[in-house]
Design an enzyme around this catalytic site. Structure first.
Site, mmCIF file in Angstrom:
data_model
loop_
_atom_site.group_PDB
_atom_site.id
_atom_site.type_symbol
_atom_site.label_atom_id
_atom_site.label_comp_id
_atom_site.label_asym_id
_atom_site.label_seq_id
_atom_site.Cartn_x
_atom_site.Cartn_y
_atom_site.Cartn_z
ATOM 1 N N TYR A 13 0.850 -1.239 -0.157
ATOM 2 C CA TYR A 13 -0.150 -0.199 0.096
ATOM 3 C C TYR A 13 0.807 1.329 0.144
ATOM 4 O O TYR A 13 0.936 2.210 -1.089
ATOM 5 C CB TYR A 13 -0.872 0.066 1.098
ATOM 6 C CG TYR A 13 -1.734 1.174 1.774
ATOM 7 C CD1 TYR A 13 -2.529 1.788 0.301
ATOM 8 C CD2 TYR A 13 -1.778 1.759 2.879
ATOM 9 C CE1 TYR A 13 -2.992 3.055 0.758
ATOM 10 C CE2 TYR A 13 -2.615 2.772 3.037
ATOM 11 C CZ TYR A 13 -3.168 3.520 2.050
ATOM 12 O OH TYR A 13 -3.877 4.684 2.575
ATOM 13 N N ASN A 37 2.037 -10.196 1.509
ATOM 14 C CA ASN A 37 0.576 -9.931 1.991
ATOM 15 C C ASN A 37 0.301 -8.832 0.929
ATOM 16 O O ASN A 37 -0.698 -8.118 1.041
ATOM 17 C CB ASN A 37 0.985 -9.002 3.355
ATOM 18 C CG ASN A 37 -0.175 -8.464 3.887
ATOM 19 O OD1 ASN A 37 -1.296 -9.308 3.967
ATOM 20 N ND2 ASN A 37 -0.225 -7.371 4.431
ATOM 21 N N SER A 125 6.229 4.277 13.407
ATOM 22 C CA SER A 125 4.682 4.502 13.502
ATOM 23 C C SER A 125 4.480 5.410 14.683
ATOM 24 O O SER A 125 5.496 5.321 15.555
ATOM 25 C CB SER A 125 4.236 3.342 13.544
ATOM 26 O OG SER A 125 2.844 3.360 13.993
ATOM 27 N N ALA A 126 3.413 6.204 14.687
ATOM 28 C CA ALA A 126 3.130 6.757 15.864
ATOM 29 C C ALA A 126 2.674 5.881 17.003
ATOM 30 O O ALA A 126 2.700 6.424 18.219
ATOM 31 C CB ALA A 126 1.874 7.759 15.545
ATOM 32 N N THR A 127 2.700 4.696 16.451
ATOM 33 C CA THR A 127 2.267 3.756 17.656
ATOM 34 C C THR A 127 3.474 3.800 18.805
ATOM 35 O O THR A 127 3.139 3.310 19.939
ATOM 36 C CB THR A 127 2.204 2.225 17.164
ATOM 37 O OG1 THR A 127 1.689 1.419 18.050
ATOM 38 C CG2 THR A 127 3.361 1.701 16.634
ATOM 39 N N TYR A 150 4.175 -6.221 17.399
ATOM 40 C CA TYR A 150 4.300 -5.333 16.264
ATOM 41 C C TYR A 150 4.838 -4.119 16.473
ATOM 42 O O TYR A 150 5.713 -3.420 15.752
ATOM 43 C CB TYR A 150 2.769 -5.113 15.449
ATOM 44 C CG TYR A 150 2.867 -3.975 14.682
ATOM 45 C CD1 TYR A 150 3.473 -3.948 13.256
ATOM 46 C CD2 TYR A 150 2.170 -2.784 14.987
ATOM 47 C CE1 TYR A 150 3.483 -2.922 12.348
ATOM 48 C CE2 TYR A 150 2.410 -1.740 13.990
ATOM 49 C CZ TYR A 150 3.017 -1.912 12.495
ATOM 50 O OH TYR A 150 2.744 -0.672 11.972
ATOM 51 N N LYS A 154 8.525 -1.768 15.920
ATOM 52 C CA LYS A 154 8.943 -0.562 15.147
ATOM 53 C C LYS A 154 9.903 0.341 16.016
ATOM 54 O O LYS A 154 10.928 0.654 15.698
ATOM 55 C CB LYS A 154 7.632 0.060 15.319
ATOM 56 C CG LYS A 154 6.611 -0.212 14.081
ATOM 57 C CD LYS A 154 7.234 0.157 12.677
ATOM 58 C CE LYS A 154 6.079 -0.431 11.638
ATOM 59 N NZ LYS A 154 6.859 -0.598 10.355
ATOM 60 N N ASN A 180 -1.896 8.036 11.120
ATOM 61 C CA ASN A 180 -2.698 7.247 10.332
ATOM 62 C C ASN A 180 -3.008 7.279 8.987
ATOM 63 O O ASN A 180 -3.745 8.086 8.271
ATOM 64 C CB ASN A 180 -4.081 6.963 10.977
ATOM 65 C CG ASN A 180 -4.200 6.579 12.569
ATOM 66 O OD1 ASN A 180 -3.700 7.158 13.330
ATOM 67 N ND2 ASN A 180 -5.059 5.555 12.750
ATOM 68 N N ASN A 199 -8.911 -4.221 9.642
ATOM 69 C CA ASN A 199 -8.323 -4.019 11.052
ATOM 70 C C ASN A 199 -8.551 -2.657 11.203
ATOM 71 O O ASN A 199 -8.937 -1.978 12.119
ATOM 72 C CB ASN A 199 -7.038 -4.451 11.551
ATOM 73 C CG ASN A 199 -6.782 -5.898 11.701
ATOM 74 O OD1 ASN A 199 -7.756 -6.751 12.060
ATOM 75 N ND2 ASN A 199 -5.838 -6.179 11.016
ATOM 76 N N PRO A 297 -9.823 -3.340 22.741
ATOM 77 C CA PRO A 297 -8.657 -3.220 23.744
ATOM 78 C C PRO A 297 -7.217 -2.593 23.092
ATOM 79 O O PRO A 297 -7.057 -3.208 21.783
ATOM 80 C CB PRO A 297 -8.402 -4.776 23.984
ATOM 81 C CG PRO A 297 -9.692 -5.311 23.890
ATOM 82 C CD PRO A 297 -10.181 -4.456 22.555
HETATM 83 N N1 UFG Z 1 -12.041 1.972 14.462
HETATM 84 C C1 UFG Z 1 -13.494 1.540 14.853
HETATM 85 N N2 UFG Z 1 -14.159 0.591 13.919
HETATM 86 C C2 UFG Z 1 -13.184 -0.256 13.180
HETATM 87 C C3 UFG Z 1 -11.812 0.084 13.120
HETATM 88 C C4 UFG Z 1 -11.090 1.033 13.698
HETATM 89 O O1 UFG Z 1 -14.178 2.550 15.386
HETATM 90 O O2 UFG Z 1 -13.709 -1.163 12.540
HETATM 91 C C5 UFG Z 1 -11.504 2.936 15.171
HETATM 92 C C6 UFG Z 1 -10.318 2.674 16.326
HETATM 93 O O3 UFG Z 1 -11.134 2.138 17.548
HETATM 94 C C7 UFG Z 1 -9.554 3.741 16.322
HETATM 95 C C8 UFG Z 1 -9.868 4.353 15.060
HETATM 96 O O4 UFG Z 1 -10.895 4.049 14.613
HETATM 97 O O5 UFG Z 1 -10.185 4.618 17.411
HETATM 98 C C9 UFG Z 1 -8.473 4.101 14.211
HETATM 99 O O6 UFG Z 1 -8.204 2.874 14.195
HETATM 100 P P1 UFG Z 1 -7.236 2.304 13.044
HETATM 101 O O7 UFG Z 1 -7.434 0.612 13.341
HETATM 102 O O8 UFG Z 1 -7.717 2.606 11.811
HETATM 103 O O9 UFG Z 1 -5.880 2.860 13.409
HETATM 104 P P2 UFG Z 1 -5.176 2.582 14.864
HETATM 105 O O10 UFG Z 1 -4.729 4.072 15.177
HETATM 106 O O11 UFG Z 1 -5.572 1.593 15.890
HETATM 107 O O12 UFG Z 1 -3.637 2.127 14.322
HETATM 108 C C10 UFG Z 1 -2.593 2.874 14.215
HETATM 109 C C11 UFG Z 1 -1.667 2.532 13.027
HETATM 110 C C12 UFG Z 1 -1.222 0.963 13.111
HETATM 111 C C13 UFG Z 1 -0.561 0.742 14.558
HETATM 112 C C14 UFG Z 1 -1.450 0.969 15.612
HETATM 113 C C15 UFG Z 1 -1.000 0.599 17.009
HETATM 114 O O13 UFG Z 1 -2.428 2.556 11.655
HETATM 115 O O14 UFG Z 1 -0.318 0.522 12.205
HETATM 116 O O15 UFG Z 1 -2.002 2.195 15.424
HETATM 117 O O16 UFG Z 1 -1.870 0.510 17.669
HETATM 118 F F1 UFG Z 1 -0.232 -0.375 14.639
#
Ligand code: UFG
Length: 339
Positions: A13, A37, A125-127, A150, A154, A180, A199, A297
């Site tokens: 991507y 992938n 990542s900001a993670t 994961y 990082k 993000n 995800n 979680p």
């Molecule tokens: N969310 C939903 N529904 C969904 C998917 C996500 O409500 O089906 C919410 C999540 O709870 C979060 C927001 O949308 O509040 C963003 O979620 P994402 O999964 O899109 O992104 P994250 O911020 O969780 O992910 C980021 C990076 C990842 C990294 C992760 C670590 O994109 O690469 O943080 O926690 F691994």
């Protein structure tokens, strides 16, 4: 003579968008990917956008000999390393798979680079910031203990690059901490192709809009935020790709102020989950069926970037309006659904 950049994981991507921007900026790009992938959809899209194919090698970065042979076959000025596993949940259930793949491949890339004076750009990542008290975050914010293998890879790869750049004469590196990444190329020929159930939020939104998923679960509406849903910094993937071009230019232009540098790559604007869904509906005219679900979680409440260091030092800033990014994601979803 133009400079040559290796993009490991360039069929994926973010890597495919970076390949386009680098090529359009005049770099020779070599893509190497084990296609574990992804398939060749995005590389085919890259060829259509550029009007010519890019050099592609199918290979695994965990194999030392394959990496050394690749670096012997070309004279890379820089490498951008994307080749890694990225599913947070899977990394919890299969940590060794993640540590082995993400660390070994990166060590091989750094080793090959340091022997040949090739600059290294790592996709972080900001993670690494975890849950923060007072967003926005700057690069000076402390990293928190990772909440998944994961996330830990990082942090560990950042450290591998930092320590190697300090130890080996002539090795320099930059880590870009993405917030993000979302959206697709304006051509709708490349974009995110999640395998199985997505995800991340936006792919789930577009698949729900397309009728592939019944209903989007909004994970929690009781967070201490203005509308109760989590806040994130959604960065357009083309803007993100352009940050890589700026960072490569900095590394190869002799502009680095130390052998290892870190930059936040985000917009600086927090957007809630509900706001993202509403803006998507307004931008596309398509309704997204959603429901409030329990918190997921491991989610942090709110995080967004202070991107001023990237603005000052890389001469980069996010430009594409959110509505355009969301429209591009929808166009890409429709293109994929038709295929
Ligand atoms: N969310 C939903 N529904 C969904 C998917 C996500 O409500 O089906 C919410 C999540 O709870 C979060 C927001 O949308 O509040 C963003 O979620 P994402 O999964 O899109 O992104 P994250 O911020 O969780 O992910 C980021 C990076 C990842 C990294 C992760 C670590 O994109 O690469 O943080 O926690 F691994």
């Amino acid at each position: 003579m133009s400079k040559t950049v290796l993009v490991s994981g360039g069929a994926g991507y973010i890597g495919s968008h970076v390949t386009v921007e680098l090529s359009q900026a005049g770099y020779e790009v070599v893509v190497a990917d084990n296609l574990s992938n992804c398939d060749l959809t995005c590389l085919e899209g890259v060829r259509k956008i550029l009007g010519h194919p890019v050099t592609f090698k199918e290979m695994d970065f965990c194999t030392v000999k394959a990496v050394e042979d690749l670096f012997d076959s070309f004279r890379f000025d820089a490498v951008i390393h994307f080749a890694a596993f990225k599913a947070v949940g899977e990394s919890v259930s299969e940590p060794l798979k993640y540590y082995r793949n993400n660390l070994e491949s990166f060590i091989n890339v750094v080793e090959a680079s340091r022997k040949r004076g090739c600059a290294v750009l790592f996709s972080s990542s900001a993670t690494v910031y975890g849950e923060v008290d007072n967003p926005p975050v700057t690069e000076k914010n402390d990293r928190q203990s990772a909440t998944s293998p994961y996330g830990n890879t990082k942090q560990m790869c950042e450290d591998i690059l930092r320590d190697s750049a300090a130890a080996y004469e002539g090795l320099s590196g930059i880590a870009l901490r993405y917030f993000n990444p979302i959206g697709a190329h304006p051509s709708a020929l490349i974009g995110e192709l999640p395998r199985g159930v997505p995800n991340n939020l936006l792919p789930y939104v577009t698949q729900t809009a397309a009728g592939i998923r019944d209903c989007l679960s909004i994970f929690g509406d009781d967070y201490p935020t203005p509308d109760g849903t989590c806040l994130r910094d959604y960065i357009d993937v083309v803007d993100l790709a352009k940050a890589h071009v700026c960072a490569v230019g900095r590394m190869l232009g002799g502009k680095m102020e130390s052998a290892y540098e870190i930059f936040n790559i985000g917009t600086g604007r927090p957007v809630s989950v509900l706001e993202l869904v509403k803006t998507f509906e307004e931008a596309t005219g398509v309704k997204v069926n959603c429901r409030i679900a329990p918190r997921r979680p491991g989610d942090v409440t709110a995080i967004w970037a202070d991107p001023s260091l990237a603005v000052e030092k890389l001469g980069w800033k996010a430009e594409r309006p959110l509505v355009e990014t969301l429209r591009s994601a929808w166009q890409w979803q429709q293109y994929v659904s038709r295929k």
